[in-house]
Design a protein around this motif. Sequence first.
Motif, mmCIF file in Angstrom:
data_model
loop_
_atom_site.group_PDB
_atom_site.id
_atom_site.type_symbol
_atom_site.label_atom_id
_atom_site.label_comp_id
_atom_site.label_asym_id
_atom_site.label_seq_id
_atom_site.Cartn_x
_atom_site.Cartn_y
_atom_site.Cartn_z
ATOM 1 N N ARG A 88 0.908 -1.186 -0.078
ATOM 2 C CA ARG A 88 -0.116 0.045 0.059
ATOM 3 C C ARG A 88 0.985 1.258 0.000
ATOM 4 N NH1 ARG A 88 -5.077 -1.452 4.239
ATOM 5 N NH2 ARG A 88 -5.783 -3.155 2.831
ATOM 6 N N ALA A 118 2.362 1.538 -3.363
ATOM 7 C CA ALA A 118 1.341 1.946 -4.396
ATOM 8 C C ALA A 118 1.246 3.735 -4.136
ATOM 9 C CB ALA A 118 -0.027 1.350 -4.134
ATOM 10 N N GLU A 164 2.394 6.268 -7.047
ATOM 11 C CA GLU A 164 1.323 7.135 -7.797
ATOM 12 C C GLU A 164 1.637 8.452 -7.886
ATOM 13 O OE1 GLU A 164 -1.276 6.794 -9.525
ATOM 14 O OE2 GLU A 164 -1.604 4.466 -9.430
ATOM 15 N N TYR A 181 -0.074 -2.991 -6.638
ATOM 16 C CA TYR A 181 -1.670 -3.155 -6.769
ATOM 17 C C TYR A 181 -1.636 -4.472 -6.767
ATOM 18 C CZ TYR A 181 -2.671 1.875 -7.435
ATOM 19 O OH TYR A 181 -2.829 3.246 -7.333
ATOM 20 N N SER A 206 -1.460 -6.229 -3.361
ATOM 21 C CA SER A 206 -2.343 -5.593 -2.331
ATOM 22 C C SER A 206 -3.922 -6.103 -2.752
ATOM 23 C CB SER A 206 -2.225 -4.294 -2.111
ATOM 24 O OG SER A 206 -2.395 -3.415 -3.232
ATOM 25 N N HIS A 212 -5.410 -5.366 -5.714
ATOM 26 C CA HIS A 212 -6.388 -4.424 -6.387
ATOM 27 C C HIS A 212 -6.149 -5.020 -7.963
ATOM 28 C CE1 HIS A 212 -7.629 -1.737 -3.055
ATOM 29 N NE2 HIS A 212 -6.221 -2.037 -2.690
ATOM 30 N N LYS A 243 -6.988 -2.274 -10.681
ATOM 31 C CA LYS A 243 -5.865 -1.030 -10.885
ATOM 32 C C LYS A 243 -4.381 -1.724 -11.258
ATOM 33 C CE LYS A 243 -7.520 1.947 -7.294
ATOM 34 N NZ LYS A 243 -7.420 2.611 -6.141
ATOM 35 N N ALA A 244 -4.148 -2.919 -10.863
ATOM 36 C CA ALA A 244 -2.845 -3.394 -11.341
ATOM 37 C C ALA A 244 -2.893 -3.563 -12.766
ATOM 38 C CB ALA A 244 -2.691 -4.998 -10.704
#
Length: 332
Positions: A154, A157, A161, A186, A189, A191, A194-195
């Motif tokens: 997290r 990420a 970003e 992502y 974690s 996601h 998003k990945a």
Amino acid sequence: MKRRQLVRGALAAGLTTPALAALSGTRQSFAQALTRPVQAEVSELEAAAERFSYGYQGQAPTEVLAELVEYFDEKIPPLLDRPQSVTARMRLCRTAGQMAGMAAIVLGDLGERTEARGWFDIAARAAAESGDQQLHAWTLARKAMVPLNYRSPREAARLAEESRQIAGTTPTAASTLAAAVAARAYALSGHTDKARDALTDADRFMERISGEQRADTWLGHCEQKHHVHLSHALTALGETRRARESQDRALALSAPTSSMTRTLLLIDAAMCVHRDGDTEQACRQAAAALTNVSAHYRTGLTHTRAMELHRAIPAEHQAEPAARALRQLLAV
């Protein structure tokens, strides 16, 4: 200190011949400092940074780190303290950012997370002062790989970003790296959407970058590095067929001296074998990858990645010989 005392003592008696001589000496000393070839020294530093950027080249990480930090300590602070043009200072800060970032990469590979983050912070400050947005984005993307590689996806990420925001949407080594690191974070974690979106961006950027942006260095983003990132992201997503394609391509493009990278790819491949249902073979492959590399490369990141595989082994397989052998190897 001696020159200052000489000037003060001479001036105490007024502007006598000794006082004027002392003032002249001070002026000449400062004039010499101003005329020293700062630009030439900065050029030498830039050449050294380029040399370091080619990575380990078969050297032990600790040897590379020692040379990098020694060079950084001896060369950069004295230059920063000297008068120089705006252009020279920007170039110097850019080179300092590169060198600090590379030292941080090695520290991260060695598992020294706190020290790595500190060096990445220095790199980001130097990059920001240099005005090089892409270098600033690169330092943040690289910094994101520290929590990424040590079970804090997290945080990784978030940093990735931030890097993507600074890098922008122009295809560069930094924007491609930031998207690839975000995809890995992502994926780890959970996601998945998003990945996959970040992977799409990374692939799109990779198709369009060229020239020095594609250099096979720590500062560039070549095809080999791209597939190393894809290997990890796709393995985490459970897309083992695509992950194997990236692993095979990355291994084919990796030099025999790229011991750490090759070991990480082989451990990713072992994780794919585990995900496909053959845990015993996965353990054997991971153990072989670790034992076939020198002790310099069995600590830090490679050890952490192999531990991820071991933690993924179901309880009913923990007592099997291959799993026990891997556990014993990781305990050394």
